[in-house]
Design an enzyme around this catalytic site. Structure first.
Site, PDB file in Angstrom:
ATOM      1  N   CYS A 192      -0.002   1.531   7.143  1.00 36.44           N
ATOM      2  CA  CYS A 192      -1.165   1.747   5.765  1.00 36.44           C
ATOM      3  C   CYS A 192      -2.567   2.221   5.653  1.00 36.44           C
ATOM      4  CB  CYS A 192      -1.115   0.108   5.150  1.00 36.44           C
ATOM      5  SG  CYS A 192       0.359  -0.231   4.600  1.00 36.44           S
ATOM      6  N   GLU A 251       0.887  -0.853  -0.108  1.00 37.23           N
ATOM      7  CA  GLU A 251       0.392  -0.542  -0.022  1.00 37.23           C
ATOM      8  C   GLU A 251       0.870   1.279   0.112  1.00 37.23           C
ATOM      9  OE1 GLU A 251      -2.409  -2.581   2.801  1.00 37.23           O
ATOM     10  OE2 GLU A 251      -0.122  -2.701   2.243  1.00 37.23           O
TER      11      GLU A 251
END
Length: 161
Positions: free
Chosen positions: A85, A54
């Site tokens: 993330c 991510e």
């Protein structure tokens, strides 16, 4: 394209990560129906704790768009985001996140905690379970193979005198 097609692209990145010995997680950022950025886990290769799929996809999307606000984008990721993330998603102002497999150990979008429910200045919408079986399978197979490889390694023994 539809959700499954974006997730399939993320799964392809996860497969690439697995071939490199990384935990198989892939992510894509979509804007106006077009994948503008991709990312996959590279923690082992980069020897860096922040090299998650991510983070890489968000970084690449920011470079592509020339700014840090991804308010017109969606993120597709094969595994439920971790706290780091999830924080990056909030800070990038991504409005919608789609993930495949739940992460019962570190998932911060519902499994352990849902950081998106806390009173931050931005609260992304969340859709889990996209191609969940396929996303879970690649992780299960990766860790099964890793355990087999580790079991085959010789056990450490103290030096002989």
């Amino acid at each position: 394209m539809n959700m499954n097609e974006y997730m399939e692209q993320a799964l392809q990145l996860a497969r690439m990560a697995a071939q490199e010995g990384e935990v198989p997680v892939g992510a894509v950022v979509v804007k106006d129906g077009v994948v503008i950025a991709r990312g996959r886990n590279r923690r082992e290769r980069q020897k860096n704790a922040v090299c998650h799929a991510e983070i890489e996809a968000i970084y690449n999307a920011c470079k592509w768009l020339g700014g840090w606000r991804l308010w017109q984008c969606e993120l597709y990721v094969t595994l439920e985001p971790c706290p780091m993330c999830a924080g990056a998603i909030i800070n990038a102002r991504i409005p919608r996140v789609f993930y495949g497999a739940r992460d019962e150990k570190a998932g911060s979008c519902g499994s352990v905690v849902n950081l998106f429910d806390l009173p931050y200045n931005h609260r992304p919408a969340l859709v889990g379970g996209i191609m969940e079986e396929e996303c879970s399978r690649i992780l299960t197979e990766f860790f099964r193979e890793l355990r087999i490889k580790k079991a085959a390694l010789p056990k450490w023994q103290p030096p002989q005198k």
